[in-house]
Write an enzyme that holds these catalytic residues in place. Structure first.
Site, PDB file in Angstrom:
ATOM      1  N   CYS A 103       7.484   3.943   5.997  1.00 19.06           N
ATOM      2  CA  CYS A 103       6.618   3.784   4.829  1.00 19.06           C
ATOM      3  C   CYS A 103       7.393   3.318   3.590  1.00 19.06           C
ATOM      4  O   CYS A 103       6.789   2.887   2.611  1.00 19.06           O
ATOM      5  CB  CYS A 103       5.898   5.095   4.517  1.00 19.06           C
ATOM      6  N   CYS A 134      -3.475   3.759   9.538  1.00 17.38           N
ATOM      7  CA  CYS A 134      -2.211   3.216  10.050  1.00 17.38           C
ATOM      8  C   CYS A 134      -1.563   4.104  11.105  1.00 17.38           C
ATOM      9  O   CYS A 134      -0.379   3.938  11.413  1.00 17.38           O
ATOM     10  CB  CYS A 134      -1.228   3.008   8.895  1.00 17.38           C
ATOM     11  N   CYS A 137      -1.228   8.217   7.312  1.00 14.13           N
ATOM     12  CA  CYS A 137      -2.583   7.886   6.865  1.00 14.13           C
ATOM     13  C   CYS A 137      -3.414   7.416   8.061  1.00 14.13           C
ATOM     14  O   CYS A 137      -2.903   6.735   8.959  1.00 14.13           O
ATOM     15  CB  CYS A 137      -2.535   6.796   5.811  1.00 14.13           C
ATOM     16  N   CYS A 163       0.837  -1.199   0.000  1.00 16.23           N
ATOM     17  CA  CYS A 163       0.000   0.000   0.000  1.00 16.23           C
ATOM     18  C   CYS A 163       0.875   1.254   0.000  1.00 16.23           C
ATOM     19  O   CYS A 163       0.625   2.199  -0.761  1.00 16.23           O
ATOM     20  CB  CYS A 163      -0.919  -0.011   1.220  1.00 16.23           C
ATOM     21  N   CYS A 164       1.910   1.264   0.850  1.00 15.48           N
ATOM     22  CA  CYS A 164       2.822   2.412   0.893  1.00 15.48           C
ATOM     23  C   CYS A 164       3.567   2.575  -0.423  1.00 15.48           C
ATOM     24  O   CYS A 164       3.826   3.700  -0.864  1.00 15.48           O
ATOM     25  CB  CYS A 164       3.814   2.247   2.034  1.00 15.48           C
TER      26      CYS A 164
END
Length: 238
Positions: free
Chosen positions: A233, A210, A207, A124-125
């Site tokens: 990240c 997280c 975010c 995702c990062c």
């Protein structure tokens, strides 16, 4: 790469900045950076957290129209967008770009499944932060970051100038010697806008899925990716 600095002499240059002034070398480092690199060769990748607010104020004193990129993952807290709006109003000459990933959140869910930040936070990062920053780094010889040595063990050896293997340029970190208290003393002393989540035990803000509140002492990034073993990240790792 600019003849003023190469991968061979970055450490030597990094050691020449005086740290006895009130900004612990940050102002001198930024003056050097904007003197050494042309406007389109350098960018500040900003999270708009507390350290970022200090850096933005210092940068605008030296380069009023400096380029700043914010990695707009689409998953930030409303308070983060609010402080960006306030900074844009305070320093209208700054060129702030809200860089978005190529995949929308819906497209990401279709490709990788819903809530990728839970099933594979590294992926995702990569999609929402690393790739967009790499795109923003095209043609850039250097980028500025708000890393501080005190933030966490993984950042304790950060220098003013760092060879960045991931983006193949120089990462400039003017605030390495600042403490958390000094960051806040500067913000309050200059009456700067800041992310109000900092008032609610959020020392490090990323975010919203997280990021959780963290204790006031210890690792300031303890509230990020809690329980996953993940601490970064990916922007600051090889």
């Amino acid at each position: 790469m600019n003849e003023a600095i190469t991968y061979q002499n970055w450490q030597q240059i990094s050691d020449t900045f005086p740290i006895e002034d009130e900004t612990k070398g940050a102002h001198a480092v930024l003056e050097w950076a904007y003197r050494t690199y042309q406007s389109e060769e350098i960018v500040y990748a900003s999270s708009f957290g507390a350290e970022a607010i200090v850096l933005i104020d210092l940068i605008q004193q030296i380069k009023a129209d400096a380029r700043i990129v914010f990695l707009d993952t689409g998953l930030h807290f409303p308070e983060t967008y609010e402080v960006i709006d306030k900074i844009e109003a305070r320093f209208p000459s700054l060129r702030i770009e809200r860089k978005q990933p190529k995949l929308s959140l819906d497209e990401q869910a279709e490709q990788y499944g819903s809530a990728l930040w839970k099933s594979d936070p590294n992926q995702c990062c990569t999609i929402r932060k690393v790739i967009p920053l790499r795109e923003s780094m095209t043609g850039k010889q250097a980028w500025i970051s708000g890393l501080r040595r005190e933030q966490s063990p993984s950042r304790a050896s950060t220098e003013f100038l760092n060879k960045d293997e991931k983006f193949r340029n120089i990462k400039i970190c003017p605030l390495i010697h600042w403490t958390w208290d000094e960051v806040w003393s500067y913000i309050r002393g200059h009456e700067l806008p800041y992310n109000t989540l900092h008032d609610h035990q959020y020392p490090s803000i990323g975010c919203f899925p997280c990021t959780q509140p963290a204790a006031a002492d210890g690792d300031s990034r303890a509230g990020r990716w809690v329980g996953s073993g993940k601490t970064e990240c990916g922007l600051h790792t090889k």
